[in-house]
Design an enzyme around this catalytic site. Structure first.
Site, PDB file in Angstrom:
ATOM      1  CE  LYS A   4      49.701  54.801  28.385  1.00  0.00           C
ATOM      2  NZ  LYS A   4      49.347  54.082  29.034  1.00  0.00           N
TER       3      LYS A   4
ATOM      4  CE1 TYR B   1      49.729  55.123  24.474  1.00  0.00           C
ATOM      5  CE2 TYR B   1      51.268  57.276  24.623  1.00  0.00           C
ATOM      6  CZ  TYR B   1      50.779  54.868  24.636  1.00  0.00           C
ATOM      7  OH  TYR B   1      51.715  55.023  25.701  1.00  0.00           O
TER       8      TYR B   1
END
Length: 245
Positions: A157, A153
Site C-alpha cells: 500500500k 500489506y
C-alpha cells in the site's frame, strides 16, 4: 455526473469495490467490473442492469498482466473508451515478519501493487490517446503509518502511493490525473468478523469515534473521478476519521 463515461473497477465483487461500482453506475457511468469471483460479479452486473445501467463482468487476476490487458481491452471493445480506472483489488496474508513466508509476501505484492501497475499501464495507453482520464488507487492508512503483522500489506500500500505520484507526473501532460485514497478502518465483511473487544479498541484510535463505511470511501472516489477534481493529481487523500494526519 458520469453520463457517457466508462469506468473500470477492480476488486468489485464485494465491499468497497462493489460500493464504488454501484455508485459510479448510479451516476451514469458504464461499468466494467473485475474480480476473481465471476458469480459475485454477475450478481453485481445484474443489479446494475436492473437499476437501468450498463455493465460487463470480467473474471481476472490483475497480478497477471495478460488479464489486466484483457480487462482494459474488454472495456474498449464493449464501450469504446476508458475514462475512469479504480484500482481496488487487494488481498491480505497477515503474519509476523519473522514467520512470514515468501509466498505470502509475493502474493500480496503481486495483487495489490503489480496489479495496479498492470491495469494502469494498459489503461494509460487508452487514456493518453483520449487525452483524458481519471485513475484512482485504493491504498490504505497502514501504507502511511505501518501496522504490526502486515509487513507485506503495508509495503504494497505504501508502494501504491509511490506508484500514484510517479504515474501522475508521467500522465499529467495528457490530462490524465492519478490519485490515491488511503482508507482507515472501514466496516466490511472482514471487520464484521472482529470481536466486540477488537472493534472497541480500533474505534478508540479514531478521533471521529467510529469505523468508516464503504460509502465514505466511495464519495471520495466520486469526487476524484469527476471533473471537479481536474486540478488535483499525485495526491493521497486520507479517509480515516482522523486516526492519521
Amino acid at each position: 455526473m458520469f453520463t457517457d463515461q466508462v469506468a473500470v473497477v477492480t476488486g468489485a465483487s464485494r465491499g468497497i469495490g462493489r460500493s464504488i461500482a454501484l455508485a459510479l453506475a448510479g451516476q451514469g457511468a458504464k461499468l466494467v467490473v473485475s474480480a476473481r469471483n465471476l458469480e459475485a460479479l454477475n450478481e453485481l452486473v445484474a443489479q446494475i442492469k436492473n437499476d437501468g445501467g450498463e455493465a460487463v463482468a470480467v473474471a481476472a487476476d490483475v497480478s497477471v498482466s495478460a488479464d489486466a490487458d484483457k480487462l482494459i481491452d474488454t472495456a474498449v471493445e464493449s464501450f469504446g473508451r476508458v475514462d475512469i480506472l479504480v484500482n481496488n483489488a487487494g488481498i491480505t496474508r497477515d503474519g509476523l515478519l519473522v514467520r512470514m513466508k515468501d509466498e505470502d509476501w509475493d502474493a500480496v505484492l503481486a495483487t495489490n501493487l503489480k496489479g495496479a501497475f498492470a491495469c494502469t499501464r494498459a489503461a494509460a495507453k487508452v487514456m493518453n490517446k483520449q487525452r483524458y482520464g481519471r485513475i484512482i488507487n485504493i491504498s490504505s492508512v497502514v501504507g502511511e503509518m505501518g501496522n504490526p503483522g502486515q509487513a507485506n500489506y503495508c509495503a504494497s500500500k505504501a508502494g501504491l502511493i509511490g506508484l500514484t505520484k510517479s504515474n501522475a507526473l508521467e500522465l499529467a501532460r495528457r490530462n490524465v490525473t492519478v490519485n490515491a485514497i488511503t482508507p482507515g478502518f472501514i466496516s466490511t465483511d472482514m471487520t464484521d468478523e472482529l470481536s466486540d473487544k477488537v472493534r472497541t479498541e480500533l474505534t478508540a484510535k479514531i478521533p471521529l469515534g467510529r469505523l468508516g463505511e464503504s460509502e465514505d470511501v466511495t464519495e471520495a472516489v466520486l469526487f476524484l473521478a469527476s471533473g471537479k477534481s481536474g486540478y488535483i493529481t499525485g495526491q493521497a487523500l486520507g479517509v480515516n476519521g482522523g486516526m492519521y494526519m
